[in-house]
Design an enzyme around this catalytic site. Sequence first.
Site, mmCIF file in Angstrom:
data_model
loop_
_atom_site.group_PDB
_atom_site.id
_atom_site.type_symbol
_atom_site.label_atom_id
_atom_site.label_comp_id
_atom_site.label_asym_id
_atom_site.label_seq_id
_atom_site.Cartn_x
_atom_site.Cartn_y
_atom_site.Cartn_z
ATOM 1 C CG ASP A 8 -1.954 -1.092 1.207
ATOM 2 O OD1 ASP A 8 -1.960 -1.883 0.245
ATOM 3 O OD2 ASP A 8 -2.749 -1.157 2.156
ATOM 4 C CG ASP A 130 -12.726 -1.855 -0.472
ATOM 5 O OD1 ASP A 130 -12.239 -2.992 -0.613
ATOM 6 O OD2 ASP A 130 -12.317 -0.850 -1.080
#
Length: 239
Positions: A8, A130
């Site tokens: 990330d 998500d």
Amino acid sequence: MQIYPAIDIRNGKAVRLFKGDFNQETVVNPDVLDQAKTFAAAGIGFIHVVDLDGALEGRATNRDLIANLKSKTGLRIQVGGGIRTLDQIEDYLAAGIDRVIIGSMAVKNPDFVKQALERFGSQAIVVGIDAKNGFVATEGWLETSQVDYLSLAKEMEKIGVRLFVYTDVDRDGTLTGPNFDHYRNLKETLTEADVIASGGIHAVSDLVELAQIGVAGTIVGKAYYSGKVSLDELQQFGG
């Protein structure tokens, strides 16, 4: 089951967040390329990269850095974060990126996903779902919609999506274990599409259970960076 170690990116560094909270960030490697090379040297074949800056800004902020990872390591890469236009997708694919993940736009503009599938094919386009409490989160997880994760998955499958990344935001970065029930629900609901699990992995036993559920792959982030799961163990599952 394919394993996807995660990188990330925020402010040019490899970081981990806790439950998607940008105020709870830990830098795991200040050199993103070095981290990618570590995975490549260990025999990992495919990584999951998230442009966190892009997710916040709605554009491919770290595009050049991500393209550099591809050219310097030869790893297969799937990328998410800030994907808002077909031109962005085309640019990533032209740079050698293997898959592009559409997140927020799947909720806000389903026709965008349909156009992407028609133009680039289902092998290159992934939809990222998500969810917080079962409802889809958007805009870098800062907003929550009124769409539940199963409804979105079914809608996306109907228009041709064949691969999803599903993350329970409340498990992400917590090392508390995945939401296994949600993965079972997705496997029971979807008839043609596959699912990649993401969020909450804390031990090899989680990977075993997810493999038994039948997910196509699992993304591993904090469990690796905190030493809970080793690269050798990840390779045993098909890293």
